[in-house]
Write an enzyme that holds these catalytic residues in place. Structure first.
Site, short mmCIF file in Angstrom:
data_model
loop_
_atom_site.label_atom_id
_atom_site.label_comp_id
_atom_site.label_asym_id
_atom_site.label_seq_id
_atom_site.Cartn_x
_atom_site.Cartn_y
_atom_site.Cartn_z
N GLY A 176 0.82 -1.26 0.12
CA GLY A 176 -0.04 0.04 -0.01
C GLY A 176 0.93 1.45 0.17
O GLY A 176 0.57 2.22 -0.70
N ASP A 177 1.70 1.35 0.72
CA ASP A 177 3.05 2.46 0.93
C ASP A 177 3.49 2.72 -0.52
O ASP A 177 3.75 3.72 -0.99
CB ASP A 177 3.97 2.25 1.94
CG ASP A 177 3.11 2.46 3.36
OD1 ASP A 177 2.76 3.30 3.73
OD2 ASP A 177 3.41 1.37 4.00
#
Length: 401
Positions: A176-177
């Site tokens: 996600g990052d």
């Protein structure tokens, strides 16, 4: 295999001459800055006196994470406590001459320090400010702290990941990052183009982790809206697209189960696959000529394919399907990656050295540009290594006095 010197002279790149001020920590902000740095941007990383926490994440060698060597390569490190007037003043001084500022604090934090968008834009109208956060700078959730795992969950990815009926699982990395960081890089490049090629000013790029993940969810929302379908976990299969799955092969010499991935979902590819495994009856079945028909019989097709793969080793399956021009591959561990000739041919395994001069392999640079490729110019900095150089160039008192 590339073997760059640790502190080689800067190489030209498409972003040479672009000054980036990185205020973020850990993953999303620093990953975005690393990507820009790989292509020639001069990235000044502002670290708190204790250092970016990533220096202590995962596996450490002599007290420093080897992940740090990847995430902070091609950057310069300057120490400043942003909670103090002196640290805030230094950031303003550097931001006044920067092209890009990257931050991933909780929304409102920079405003509390007098370093928000309004203040910095007034100081430097050409500045592009990338703001990465869990939920974005606006909306009812903006004030909440948000990590990558929450962005993956809210964006819909975590719900789909895992085996049917089992607990949703995470991807083995902070996906996600990284997805948010790459969206941030896209936004920064578009903003720089608008500023430099279209005569515009700087602008703020507002990237939310959950939105970045949601952007990759393909037909998830329209399928729900049009048909009321809530897509569920499906293990290694790809529902509605067939055949595409992981298939068990003959056990390896150590008795462990082995698998291959086969993507036979193109119309022509499907026919070649069925012929290769001795199922001409399926290859010629008119109901299976196109994906919609195959999707309705996906379980039947998966069973037919696995009945064939189970009698063969992974290498035998790959050799046969390669000859038939069918997409096939094994599931790579990092050991497989490290010795694979394709990785080496594409300079994706780069030999460098850490700050103590010890050899260390790190991932290469992507994407590959033909005229202005990225490069690994120097390794990750020691904490505050470039304090005096950066402060002196900015006309600011050096830490030594």
């Amino acid at each position: 295999m590339q073997t760059p010197e640790r502190d080689a002279l800067p190489a030209a790149g498409p972003l040479a001459g672009i000054r980036v001020l990185e205020l973020g920590q850990l993953i999303a902000g620093p990953f975005a800055a690393k990507t820009l740095a790989d292509f020639g941007a001069d990235v000044i990383k502002i670290e708190p006196p204790s250092g970016d926490p990533l220096r202590k994440w995962r596996l450490l060698r002599d007290g420093t994470s080897v992940w740090w060597e990847v995430q902070s390569r091609n950057k310069r490190s300057v120490c400043a406590d942003l909670r103090t007037p002196e640290g805030q003043a230094l950031v303003r001084r550097l931001a006044a001459e920067a092209d890009v500022l990257i931050e991933n604090f909780k929304p409102g934090t920079l405003e509390d320090w007098g370093l928000g968008w309004d203040e910095l834009h007034a100081l430097n109208p050409r500045l592009v400010m990338l703001r990465l956060s869990g939920y974005g700078q606006t909306g009812p959730y903006a004030h909440k702290p948000g990590f990558g795992i929450l962005g993956e969950a809210m964006g819909g990815l975590r719900y789909l990941t895992g085996e049917p009926g089992r607990t949703p699982v995470r991807c083995g990395v902070s996906i996600g990052d990284s997805i948010a960081a790459l969206h941030g890089v896209i936004g920064v490049l578009m903003a720089l183009y608008h500023r430099d090629a279209r005569g515009g000013t700087g602008q703020m790029v507002d990237v939310a982790l959950y939105e970045s993940v949601f952007n990759l969810m393909e037909s998830l929302l329209p399928e729900y809206d049009a048909f009321g379908v809530v897509r569920e976990r499906a293990g290694s299969a790809l529902p509605g697209i067939a055949p595409s799955n992981a298939y068990r092969c003959r056990s390896g010499p150590d008795g462990r189960e082995t698998y291959v991935l086969i993507g036979g979902n193109g119309d022509g590819i499907f026919r070649r696959l069925m012929t290769a495994i001795g199922r001409d009856d399926l290859a010629q079945d008119p109901e299976l000529a196109h994906n919609d028909g195959r999707a309705r019989r996906a379980h039947e097709l998966d069973a037919a394919i696995e009945a064939w793969t189970q009698q063969r080793s992974v290498d035998e399956v790959i050799q046969t399907l390669d000859a038939a021009d069918v997409p096939v591959g094994k599931i790579y561990s990092v050991a497989d990656i490290a010795r694979d000739p394709q990785y080496h041919a594409r300079a994706m395994i780069v030999q460098t050295t850490d700050r103590e001069g010890r050899p260390l392999k790190v991932p290469g640079v992507v994407p590959k540009l033909s005229a202005t490729p990225g490069s690994l110019r120097h390794g990750a900095p020691r904490l505050g290594e470039h304090d005096d150089d950066v402060r002196h160039a900015a006309g600011w008192p050096c830490r030594g006095g």
